[in-house]
Design a protein around this motif. Sequence first.
Motif, PDB file in Angstrom:
ATOM      1  N   TRP A 127       0.857  -1.179   0.000  1.00 35.16           N
ATOM      2  CA  TRP A 127       0.000   0.000   0.000  1.00 35.16           C
ATOM      3  C   TRP A 127       0.895   1.232   0.000  1.00 35.16           C
ATOM      4  CZ3 TRP A 127      -1.246  -4.257   3.090  1.00 35.16           C
ATOM      5  CH2 TRP A 127      -2.494  -4.852   2.857  1.00 35.16           C
ATOM      6  N   LEU A 128       0.596   2.186  -0.874  1.00 32.00           N
ATOM      7  CA  LEU A 128       1.331   3.442  -0.934  1.00 32.00           C
ATOM      8  C   LEU A 128       0.465   4.541  -0.327  1.00 32.00           C
ATOM      9  CD1 LEU A 128       2.708   3.251  -4.599  1.00 32.00           C
ATOM     10  CD2 LEU A 128       3.784   2.431  -2.494  1.00 32.00           C
ATOM     11  N   VAL A 129       1.022   5.276   0.638  1.00 31.22           N
ATOM     12  CA  VAL A 129       0.285   6.353   1.309  1.00 31.22           C
ATOM     13  C   VAL A 129       1.063   7.648   1.097  1.00 31.22           C
ATOM     14  CG1 VAL A 129      -0.698   7.171   3.471  1.00 31.22           C
ATOM     15  CG2 VAL A 129      -0.598   4.718   3.014  1.00 31.22           C
ATOM     16  N   PRO A 130       0.661   8.468   0.150  1.00 32.11           N
ATOM     17  CA  PRO A 130       1.433   9.674  -0.174  1.00 32.11           C
ATOM     18  C   PRO A 130       1.310  10.760   0.889  1.00 32.11           C
ATOM     19  CG  PRO A 130       0.016   8.985  -2.007  1.00 32.11           C
ATOM     20  CD  PRO A 130      -0.430   8.237  -0.795  1.00 32.11           C
ATOM     21  N   SER A 131       2.140  11.763   0.738  1.00 36.18           N
ATOM     22  CA  SER A 131       2.067  12.952   1.579  1.00 36.18           C
ATOM     23  C   SER A 131       0.876  13.807   1.156  1.00 36.18           C
ATOM     24  CB  SER A 131       3.350  13.768   1.436  1.00 36.18           C
ATOM     25  OG  SER A 131       3.432  14.297   0.109  1.00 36.18           O
ATOM     26  N   ALA A 132       0.582  14.825   1.950  1.00 31.89           N
ATOM     27  CA  ALA A 132      -0.538  15.715   1.639  1.00 31.89           C
ATOM     28  C   ALA A 132      -0.384  16.332   0.256  1.00 31.89           C
ATOM     29  CB  ALA A 132      -0.654  16.801   2.706  1.00 31.89           C
ATOM     30  N   ALA A 133       0.818  16.783  -0.074  1.00 30.55           N
ATOM     31  CA  ALA A 133       1.026  17.463  -1.353  1.00 30.55           C
ATOM     32  C   ALA A 133       0.810  16.545  -2.542  1.00 30.55           C
ATOM     33  CB  ALA A 133       2.433  18.049  -1.400  1.00 30.55           C
ATOM     34  N   ASP A 134       0.978  15.241  -2.341  1.00 27.90           N
ATOM     35  CA  ASP A 134       0.832  14.272  -3.434  1.00 27.90           C
ATOM     36  C   ASP A 134      -0.487  13.514  -3.383  1.00 27.90           C
ATOM     37  OD1 ASP A 134       3.357  14.892  -4.398  1.00 27.90           O
ATOM     38  OD2 ASP A 134       4.340  13.349  -3.196  1.00 27.90           O
ATOM     39  N   SER A 135      -1.353  13.848  -2.437  1.00 25.55           N
ATOM     40  CA  SER A 135      -2.523  13.015  -2.147  1.00 25.55           C
ATOM     41  C   SER A 135      -3.681  13.195  -3.104  1.00 25.55           C
ATOM     42  CB  SER A 135      -3.018  13.322  -0.730  1.00 25.55           C
ATOM     43  OG  SER A 135      -3.577  14.636  -0.684  1.00 25.55           O
ATOM     44  N   GLU A 136      -3.709  14.283  -3.850  1.00 33.41           N
ATOM     45  CA  GLU A 136      -4.788  14.668  -4.765  1.00 33.41           C
ATOM     46  C   GLU A 136      -5.992  15.262  -4.025  1.00 33.41           C
ATOM     47  OE1 GLU A 136      -5.923  12.905  -9.181  1.00 33.41           O
ATOM     48  OE2 GLU A 136      -4.521  11.907  -7.856  1.00 33.41           O
ATOM     49  N   HIS A 137      -5.897  15.426  -2.721  1.00 30.00           N
ATOM     50  CA  HIS A 137      -6.983  16.026  -1.943  1.00 30.00           C
ATOM     51  C   HIS A 137      -7.193  17.472  -2.393  1.00 30.00           C
ATOM     52  CE1 HIS A 137      -9.236  17.617   1.462  1.00 30.00           C
ATOM     53  NE2 HIS A 137      -9.392  16.381   1.921  1.00 30.00           N
ATOM     54  N   PRO A 138      -8.442  17.884  -2.636  1.00 35.33           N
ATOM     55  CA  PRO A 138      -8.670  19.252  -3.115  1.00 35.33           C
ATOM     56  C   PRO A 138      -8.188  20.336  -2.162  1.00 35.33           C
ATOM     57  CG  PRO A 138     -10.623  17.906  -3.447  1.00 35.33           C
ATOM     58  CD  PRO A 138      -9.679  17.087  -2.623  1.00 35.33           C
ATOM     59  N   GLY A 139      -8.151  20.056  -0.874  1.00 33.13           N
ATOM     60  CA  GLY A 139      -7.725  21.075   0.072  1.00 33.13           C
ATOM     61  C   GLY A 139      -6.237  21.121   0.331  1.00 33.13           C
ATOM     62  N   ALA A 140      -5.478  20.162  -0.211  1.00 37.24           N
ATOM     63  CA  ALA A 140      -4.053  20.100   0.116  1.00 37.24           C
ATOM     64  C   ALA A 140      -3.176  19.753  -1.073  1.00 37.24           C
ATOM     65  CB  ALA A 140      -3.821  19.065   1.226  1.00 37.24           C
ATOM     66  N   SER A 141      -3.757  19.330  -2.169  1.00 33.90           N
ATOM     67  CA  SER A 141      -2.977  18.830  -3.292  1.00 33.90           C
ATOM     68  C   SER A 141      -3.628  19.282  -4.596  1.00 33.90           C
ATOM     69  CB  SER A 141      -2.905  17.295  -3.222  1.00 33.90           C
ATOM     70  OG  SER A 141      -2.116  16.772  -4.260  1.00 33.90           O
ATOM     71  N   THR A 142      -3.199  18.709  -5.691  1.00 29.42           N
ATOM     72  CA  THR A 142      -3.760  19.005  -7.011  1.00 29.42           C
ATOM     73  C   THR A 142      -3.736  17.736  -7.844  1.00 29.42           C
ATOM     74  OG1 THR A 142      -1.626  19.510  -7.994  1.00 29.42           O
ATOM     75  CG2 THR A 142      -2.810  21.351  -6.979  1.00 29.42           C
ATOM     76  N   PRO A 143      -4.596  17.641  -8.843  1.00 31.95           N
ATOM     77  CA  PRO A 143      -4.494  16.512  -9.770  1.00 31.95           C
ATOM     78  C   PRO A 143      -3.133  16.420 -10.440  1.00 31.95           C
ATOM     79  CG  PRO A 143      -6.587  17.624 -10.063  1.00 31.95           C
ATOM     80  CD  PRO A 143      -5.767  18.483  -9.136  1.00 31.95           C
ATOM     81  N   VAL A 144      -2.570  17.564 -10.788  1.00 34.98           N
ATOM     82  CA  VAL A 144      -1.292  17.530 -11.486  1.00 34.98           C
ATOM     83  C   VAL A 144      -0.154  17.183 -10.534  1.00 34.98           C
ATOM     84  CG1 VAL A 144      -0.744  19.986 -11.254  1.00 34.98           C
ATOM     85  CG2 VAL A 144       0.074  18.709 -13.240  1.00 34.98           C
ATOM     86  N   GLY A 145      -0.261  17.595  -9.259  1.00 35.33           N
ATOM     87  CA  GLY A 145       0.744  17.174  -8.294  1.00 35.33           C
ATOM     88  C   GLY A 145       0.727  15.673  -8.108  1.00 35.33           C
ATOM     89  N   SER A 146      -0.467  15.112  -8.038  1.00 31.13           N
ATOM     90  CA  SER A 146      -0.595  13.661  -7.943  1.00 31.13           C
ATOM     91  C   SER A 146      -0.100  12.981  -9.204  1.00 31.13           C
ATOM     92  CB  SER A 146      -2.052  13.287  -7.688  1.00 31.13           C
ATOM     93  OG  SER A 146      -2.238  11.896  -7.755  1.00 31.13           O
ATOM     94  N   ALA A 147      -0.323  13.620 -10.355  1.00 32.66           N
ATOM     95  CA  ALA A 147       0.142  13.033 -11.613  1.00 32.66           C
ATOM     96  C   ALA A 147       1.649  12.824 -11.596  1.00 32.66           C
ATOM     97  CB  ALA A 147      -0.258  13.920 -12.794  1.00 32.66           C
ATOM     98  N   ASN A 148       2.375  13.748 -10.988  1.00 27.52           N
ATOM     99  CA  ASN A 148       3.823  13.566 -10.857  1.00 27.52           C
ATOM    100  C   ASN A 148       4.147  12.321 -10.049  1.00 27.52           C
ATOM    101  OD1 ASN A 148       5.553  15.963 -11.932  1.00 27.52           O
ATOM    102  ND2 ASN A 148       3.736  16.925 -11.049  1.00 27.52           N
ATOM    103  N   LEU A 149       3.412  12.116  -8.948  1.00 27.26           N
ATOM    104  CA  LEU A 149       3.637  10.928  -8.130  1.00 27.26           C
ATOM    105  C   LEU A 149       3.302   9.659  -8.912  1.00 27.26           C
ATOM    106  CD1 LEU A 149       4.145   9.551  -5.331  1.00 27.26           C
ATOM    107  CD2 LEU A 149       1.662   9.708  -5.015  1.00 27.26           C
ATOM    108  N   ILE A 150       2.149   9.655  -9.569  1.00 27.88           N
ATOM    109  CA  ILE A 150       1.749   8.469 -10.333  1.00 27.88           C
ATOM    110  C   ILE A 150       2.773   8.168 -11.417  1.00 27.88           C
ATOM    111  CG2 ILE A 150      -0.007   7.555 -11.895  1.00 27.88           C
ATOM    112  CD1 ILE A 150      -2.069   9.173 -10.270  1.00 27.88           C
ATOM    113  N   TYR A 151       3.242   9.203 -12.099  1.00 30.71           N
ATOM    114  CA  TYR A 151       4.285   9.031 -13.120  1.00 30.71           C
ATOM    115  C   TYR A 151       5.499   8.322 -12.513  1.00 30.71           C
ATOM    116  CZ  TYR A 151       7.654  10.371 -16.774  1.00 30.71           C
ATOM    117  OH  TYR A 151       8.603  10.360 -17.763  1.00 30.71           O
ATOM    118  N   ASP A 152       5.961   8.800 -11.354  1.00 31.04           N
ATOM    119  CA  ASP A 152       7.160   8.224 -10.736  1.00 31.04           C
ATOM    120  C   ASP A 152       6.920   6.793 -10.262  1.00 31.04           C
ATOM    121  OD1 ASP A 152       8.600  10.520 -11.214  1.00 31.04           O
ATOM    122  OD2 ASP A 152       8.242  11.373  -9.227  1.00 31.04           O
TER     123      ASP A 152
END
Length: 692
Positions: free
Chosen positions: A334-359
């Motif tokens: 199980w992968l549990v990202p940080s707030a900045a990578d979580s895709e949560h609307p209040g703490a992250s972004t879809p594009v920030g998460s996209a970077n994580l998913i890419y990696d």
Amino acid sequence: MPSLSRRRMLGVSGAALAGSLLPPSLHTAMAEPMRRGGLDAVEHIVVLMQENRSFDHYFGSLRGVRGFGDAHPLELPGGGPVFAQPNPAGGAVLPFSLRREAEREGRDPSDIQYLGDLDHSWNGTGKAWAGGWNNGWIGAKGPATMTFYDRADIALQYELADTFTLCDAYHCSIFGSTNPNRNFLWTGTVGFEPGTRQRAVTNAAYSYDHPGYEWTTYPERLEAAGVSWRIYQEWDNFTDNAVEYFVPFKKVGRKVLDSVDGKYRTTEEFYYALFDKSADERERLLGQLAAGRAKLSAAERSLFDRALYRSEPKTLVSRLRADIAARRLPRVTWLVPSAADSEHPGASTPVGSANLIYDVLDAIAADPATWSRTVLLVNFDENDGYFDHVPPPVPPVSSAEDYFGGQPLGLGPRVPMTVVSPWTVGGFVDSTVYDHTSVLKLLERWTGIAEPNISPWRRTVTGDLLGAFDFARTGHPPRLRRPGPVPAPIDRWHPKAPAEQVMPEAEPGARPARALPYQAAVSGGLDAAGKLVLSLRNSGRASAHFAIYPYAGELPAPAHRDVTGELAETLSPAADGYRVVVQGPNRSWWELRGSRSGAAARAEVRTRFLPRRGGLELTVVNPGDQALTVRLTSARYGRATKVLRVPPGRSASTAWPAWRGWYDARVTVDSDPAFLRLLTGRVEDGRPGISG
């Protein structure tokens, strides 16, 4: 990862996204033949659960899925489609494009990547569901609930859907927030708050003083069976590791913290405190933590290392990559990202998460041996508060363990799920009903380790994700485009609803569809006592969920039934006329209208499926005392028209065409203007098809 400036992002459009956003390593890996062997060919399952997005919010405009192009969206009790959500302030609000709204408000279009979160509480989500009519979204969440992205906005997420298999009937597990949904992911259920009869439907466990939950987690079952597993997380895990809130793990954490200065109540409190310490103080505290770990028994140390240990910021993917290189990747991850990578609307972004998913994709695909044996599940814990137009299946009242406070626990709204693996390539849509317990069911099938926490109703209504795979497919997947840059994060904002509204359109075209385990049909007519008797039938290999919507007072509220075989449902029309709609799986839809006094009051239209011929047979049954002239027409899947004359006390049948398995029929009777039957569905033949 390369990034785009705010101004460069203004040009991100369909044309600008002609290049692939997927890692080159993934393109190389997908060019290799796929391993055969069925589920036994899988050696690793990796679960990446992100935060708080609904299916329509992300994929409503995607071609070939059940989004804005839904041919039969639910009609609201007062009329109009479910997409036109009633606004308590007056009027209605339709789904609206974030990009166009940014332009209207004079914002930089790149601002659409950053949104504020909405109400996603147990009470608020139940209010949006509105007893099954799904028409309380604006009052519960506000107009911003109706926002959506399209391909130009979240390009990598769309390319993943176009490359692998997207599930468009995957629901979160509960009408609630993050922690209850993640409890379903890791344990198959929500129990009670400690020492109470209050179901754990909130985020109460986030309190450092919470005593901890006492039911068993699936990681504990894996541990007992000797199956390798790990939860990868950093100092900041955005409170998304629900396993930490269970008693056995809390006990291990407290034992470790006995060696640490500061009286930290949980390992979570300890790790978050590190951000406010100097480098020297961090090193000292981490040294004390290591000393506390050394005092644990071997069994305790294993639980700590697998579930509680957190590495430094920005190391989640590097740890994953290192373990892959060293052949240490567990069976279950199980992968549990940080707030900045979580895709949560209040703490992250879809594009920030996209970077994580890419990696993450690059880490897995860079090692061909690992890619050829691995399944990556990318899903979302809940919808945050963003609108989804498909009402979820819910249990009958008799399933007491699936209710709390007079409301079903779930299923909740749809959320995205993309199944990434060598066996899911092809841009398929899978419309099997799933929820977070489906991940556990897949793990059960694969490991042989059962999860008894899953309720009988959830085992009935949701699948095990195997429908998303094709283990028999051989050869090479299609060639994909060259990779391009992923945009960088920008500022957050809250959109408003536009004054002038137009229903958005989905991208044109269909997509390949996985075979489904249902074959549903509905018929019905009035009996001699004037009751409306529905026949709900399902000849598929899995139970089918039917939702019955009463538009003329036939029921006090929408009813839900799970059917294998045939079930008769008797309704009592409140007046001479009746109008009932039944929604089944995968866009199947039936409407029944009529009156007690009509010439066709007791007539029925029955369906017999002919999968080998790719069509069906419709039979009109006339129990009445006068002949009926019946007209059948098709408008959506062909232009068929037929006329049947049905003598009294007899029936008449006719073959009816289907387009690539899909059919629709409108049935009327010349002598009874009140009589109407509308039928839409798909003939399942056990093979992949095309989305409707």
